[in-house]
Write an enzyme that holds these catalytic residues in place. Structure first.
Site, PDB file in Angstrom:
ATOM      1  N   ASN A  27      38.417 -58.849  21.979  1.00 23.33           N
ATOM      2  CA  ASN A  27      37.175 -59.119  22.504  1.00 23.33           C
ATOM      3  C   ASN A  27      36.085 -58.429  21.761  1.00 23.33           C
ATOM      4  O   ASN A  27      34.982 -58.989  21.760  1.00 23.33           O
ATOM      5  CB  ASN A  27      37.360 -58.363  24.161  1.00 23.33           C
ATOM      6  CG  ASN A  27      37.079 -56.690  23.731  1.00 23.33           C
ATOM      7  OD1 ASN A  27      36.076 -56.185  24.031  1.00 23.33           O
ATOM      8  ND2 ASN A  27      38.364 -56.167  23.852  1.00 23.33           N
ATOM      9  N   HIS A  52      48.000 -54.827  27.948  1.00 28.03           N
ATOM     10  CA  HIS A  52      48.085 -56.280  27.617  1.00 28.03           C
ATOM     11  C   HIS A  52      49.360 -56.718  28.458  1.00 28.03           C
ATOM     12  O   HIS A  52      49.377 -58.153  28.269  1.00 28.03           O
ATOM     13  CB  HIS A  52      48.483 -56.510  25.844  1.00 28.03           C
ATOM     14  CG  HIS A  52      47.238 -55.721  25.217  1.00 28.03           C
ATOM     15  ND1 HIS A  52      47.407 -54.727  24.378  1.00 28.03           N
ATOM     16  CD2 HIS A  52      45.980 -55.963  24.972  1.00 28.03           C
ATOM     17  CE1 HIS A  52      46.146 -54.448  23.777  1.00 28.03           C
ATOM     18  NE2 HIS A  52      45.391 -55.397  24.196  1.00 28.03           N
ATOM     19  N   SER A  76      37.447 -51.959  24.525  1.00 30.37           N
ATOM     20  CA  SER A  76      38.312 -50.753  23.969  1.00 30.37           C
ATOM     21  C   SER A  76      37.201 -49.500  23.499  1.00 30.37           C
ATOM     22  O   SER A  76      38.136 -48.336  22.954  1.00 30.37           O
ATOM     23  CB  SER A  76      39.360 -51.078  22.872  1.00 30.37           C
ATOM     24  OG  SER A  76      40.268 -52.256  23.584  1.00 30.37           O
ATOM     25  N   GLU A  80      48.481 -59.577  24.397  1.00 25.37           N
ATOM     26  CA  GLU A  80      48.359 -60.281  25.393  1.00 25.37           C
ATOM     27  C   GLU A  80      49.142 -61.651  25.555  1.00 25.37           C
ATOM     28  O   GLU A  80      49.660 -62.028  26.604  1.00 25.37           O
ATOM     29  CB  GLU A  80      46.928 -60.418  25.892  1.00 25.37           C
ATOM     30  CG  GLU A  80      46.649 -61.003  27.299  1.00 25.37           C
ATOM     31  CD  GLU A  80      45.035 -61.126  27.430  1.00 25.37           C
ATOM     32  OE1 GLU A  80      44.899 -62.044  28.145  1.00 25.37           O
ATOM     33  OE2 GLU A  80      44.316 -60.460  27.295  1.00 25.37           O
ATOM     34  N   CYS A  89      36.518 -51.748  29.970  1.00 23.41           N
ATOM     35  CA  CYS A  89      36.494 -52.498  31.215  1.00 23.41           C
ATOM     36  C   CYS A  89      37.302 -51.868  32.078  1.00 23.41           C
ATOM     37  O   CYS A  89      37.842 -50.921  31.623  1.00 23.41           O
ATOM     38  CB  CYS A  89      36.822 -54.135  30.596  1.00 23.41           C
ATOM     39  SG  CYS A  89      38.695 -53.821  30.134  1.00 23.41           S
ATOM     40  N   CYS A 116      38.232 -62.417  31.763  1.00 26.25           N
ATOM     41  CA  CYS A 116      37.828 -61.793  32.373  1.00 26.25           C
ATOM     42  C   CYS A 116      36.377 -61.567  32.828  1.00 26.25           C
ATOM     43  O   CYS A 116      35.598 -62.006  31.812  1.00 26.25           O
ATOM     44  CB  CYS A 116      38.242 -60.447  31.842  1.00 26.25           C
ATOM     45  SG  CYS A 116      37.669 -58.742  32.655  1.00 26.25           S
ATOM     46  N   CYS A 142      46.823 -54.920  32.809  1.00 29.10           N
ATOM     47  CA  CYS A 142      45.687 -55.218  33.722  1.00 29.10           C
ATOM     48  C   CYS A 142      46.024 -56.353  34.720  1.00 29.10           C
ATOM     49  O   CYS A 142      46.624 -57.120  34.472  1.00 29.10           O
ATOM     50  CB  CYS A 142      44.785 -55.776  32.665  1.00 29.10           C
ATOM     51  SG  CYS A 142      43.229 -56.327  33.338  1.00 29.10           S
TER      52      CYS A 142
END
Length: 660
Positions: free
Chosen positions: A225, A74, A267, A126, A13, A195, A96
């Protein structure tokens, strides 16, 4: 396996791409550095960075004085930043932008004294970082945990609640939790902070999995994720392999599948995706269609898009991902996170929630780029104003009518905001009387035509009067075309005279004669109406050629003569009030609007010289019909009766005997 379908959204991402890009740049320009925690949840990437000189530290206490430290995507809590500064570290922040947006939301909630609910994996870095920015808060991994907590809280609404969600959570889990909260907490402020890239990846994975015989999901076992991605695929497909690298791929499980889908977590680097894909293509003949080749190109292009630089003045399109009291966060699909100040939507006292919502697609122009933080300040107003200039210029030629809000009064006129463009309207073109105060137009929405444009000087002149005059002419013609006797209109009293009132019924003045204002006696129209009154009138008559309209105001159903005839018959006794004395008799009010005449010969059972010898204005007496026609010698009797009524509403009768 005959067909392979690769998800276009598979892989890095923009947040991960940005952090890896920052790490590589740091290593290239400065050499050895440190990462606070593993930069991303992928061992291959972490090991590759280690080989280039990036060591991983788990705590600020491990940092050397003066060492360059990269904060991973994170993010970290404010206290961690303080510890790094205390340790003498040179901080390079790769948090991010989507995560930073959550930090701002929960920090604002803390300042406002709100309780924060965080939906996510409580041990995930995160979520740990988010909690560091919160005030009073709780973390819930699923709806079951939240429901249990709500049962222990009889009054969860005692404090206003702010809800945020980990960026990599599934929408189904988030929605389920929100439904529970909405039932118990009516004051909850919910921000969907998942996101956009995560949502897109999950939706695409669900679609592909439902259409394939087998699925391969590539991602780290510690990547939230990636784990959620595998769970979603398992819900839609019976055969799912969740692997971290090529060596783990079991080709035997794919041989019986006609169609195989391939996706990867945020990732997962592009080279691992290609390795897995190549292995599948080499060992089993795959008939790749043009679609799959296009997908590969789309992935490469998409990766390039996430890394491209944005410049001031660029026009961008993004998705609204969060709304706070001060700004609107916009996902631009690049390494930058955009935000628009909420003041751009609330200048006129409007609530931002009424104008824009999470999930909306929005266009804006870049105002300021912050490469260090990876954010861009956007302006929707400037873009709207730029677009509006073209419409303004076209409006001069076409004569189009535009709409705007009067924002200020200045020397010689007013300023109208037409979608971000300031339009000056001279006082003579406001359609107000010369003596009127221009301030009465402030904050009102008006319609106007553009009469002059000078783009170089940013000067636009308009006229409200031209539109108003055209609209009045149109209304007048409509009225004359549709007018008919008896038709009702709502009008405004414009002026009063001794003989009646003039009423504006939509651009045309009609006259209500004083006799048509009330059924009762009035001396002046002002006894019934005043200038400025809004009244309902009806057409009595009109002359199109002379442009004259006669109107009525008094209610036809309130005709006192109708009430009189329905209430009294010849021979009935009536209670009457003496209202006027004349040489030949007395007028008595039978009902408001109906007067009866009592002849002088019927006032008493004796001869009298004049009515005032017996009666006085204001006396109340009973009247009844005489036994025989009255003459100069009236017969003696107790009562008089109304026995004759003229067409204009005057009744004739006699009064009872009055003792002296």
């Amino acid at each position: 396996m005959k067909k392979l379908v690769v998800a276009q959204s598979a892989g890095f991402c923009f947040g991960v791409s940005r952090s890896v890009d920052m790490a590589q740049k740091l290593l290239s320009e400065h050499g050895a550095c440190a990462s606070l925690g593993e930069l991303i949840h992928n061992e291959d990437v972490v090991n590759a960075l280690k080989e280039r000189g990036m060591r991983v530290v788990q705590s600020p206490t491990e940092v050397k004085a003066g060492e360059r430290v990269l904060v991973r995507a994170h993010g970290v809590a404010p206290s961690v930043y303080a510890e790094l500064e205390k340790a003498g570290a040179e901080i390079h922040d790769a948090t991010c932008p989507k995560v930073k947006a959550i930090h701002k939301i929960v920090a604002a909630a803390k300042e406002e004294g709100r309780f924060t609910v965080v939906i996510g994996m409580r041990a995930h870095p995160e979520v740990v970082a988010i909690c560091g920015w919160c005030g009073e808060h709780e973390v819930f991994e699923n709806a079951a945990e939240l429901e249990s907590w709500l049962k222990t809280k009889p009054n969860p609404w005692e404090k206003p609640i702010t809800v945020v969600v980990q960026t990599t959570q599934t929408h189904s889990n988030f929605t389920e939790c929100c439904e529970l909260l909405k039932k118990r907490c009516t004051n909850a402020k919910i921000s969907d902070t998942i996101c956009l890239a995560t949502s897109t990846r999950q939706q695409e994975a669900a679609k592909i999995a439902s259409e394939c015989d087998a699925m391969v999901v590539i991602g780290g076992k510690h990547s939230a994720n990636s784990v959620h991605l595998a769970q979603i695929c398992q819900e839609h497909c019976g055969s799912v392999q969740f692997i971290e690298r090529t060596e783990e791929l079991d080709m035997d499980r794919l041989k019986a599948a006609d169609t195989v889908g391939l996706t990867a977590g945020a990732s997962t680097p592009a080279w691992i995706i290609k390795e897995v894909r190549n292995k599948m293509s080499d060992e089993i003949k795959v008939e790749e269609s043009a679609v799959e080749k296009e997908n590969e190109m789309s992935f490469d292009q998409m990766l390039e898009e996430t890394l491209k630089t944005i410049y001031n003045g660029d026009k961008v399109t993004g998705l609204v991902v969060a709304i706070t009291g001060t700004e609107i966060s916009v996902d631009l699909g690049t390494k930058y996170s955009g935000f628009i100040p909420t003041s751009e939507f609330t200048d006129d006292g409007i609530k931002v929630e009424d104008v824009v919502k999470v999930g909306d697609t929005i266009e804006a122009v870049v105002v300021r780029v912050n490469d260090v933080e990876g954010t861009v300040m956007l302006s929707k107003k400037r873009l709207d104003a730029a677009k509006m200039w073209n419409d303004i210029e076209d409006a001069v030629e076409s004569g189009a009518v535009l709409e705007g809000t009067v924002t200020e009064e200045n020397k010689g006129g007013v300023v109208v905001n037409v979608k971000g463009v300031r339009v000056f309207v001279p006082a003579s073109q406001t359609d107000l009387p010369r003596e009127a105060e221009l301030a009465q137009l402030l904050k009102k929405t008006v319609r106007l035509k553009i009469t002059e444009v000078n783009k170089a000087r940013k000067r636009v002149v308009g006229s409200i009067r031209r539109v108003a005059q055209a609209e009045r002419r149109e209304r007048i013609e409509t009225i004359w075309n549709e007018i008919e006797v008896g038709k009702k209109y709502k009008g405004v009293v414009k002026s009063l005279t001794s003989y009646g009132a003039f009423v504006d019924i939509g651009g045309i003045d009609g006259m209500v004669h004083v006799s048509e204002l009330s059924w009762g006696r009035i001396h002046q129209p002002s006894e019934v109406v005043s200038v400025g009154d809004e009244i309902e009138v009806y057409v009595i008559s009109f002359d199109k050629e002379k442009r004259k309209i006669s109107l009525g105001y008094k209610d036809p159903n309130g005709n006192p003569w109708t009430q009189f005839t329905s209430r009294y018959q010849v021979g009935d006794v009536a209670n009457v009030k003496i209202v006027k004395l004349m040489p030949f008799g007395a007028f008595a009010e039978v009902l408001p609007g109906v007067d009866g005449l009592i002849h002088i010969s019927q006032i008493a059972n004796r001869r009298i010289g004049k009515p005032e010898d017996v009666l006085t204005v204001g006396d109340e007496v009973e009247a009844a019909e005489p036994e025989e026609e009255y003459d100069d010698e009236p017969a003696a009797q107790e009562d008089a009766l109304v026995y004759e009524v003229s067409a204009d509403g005057v009744a004739t009768g006699i009064a009872p005997e009055v003792e002296e």
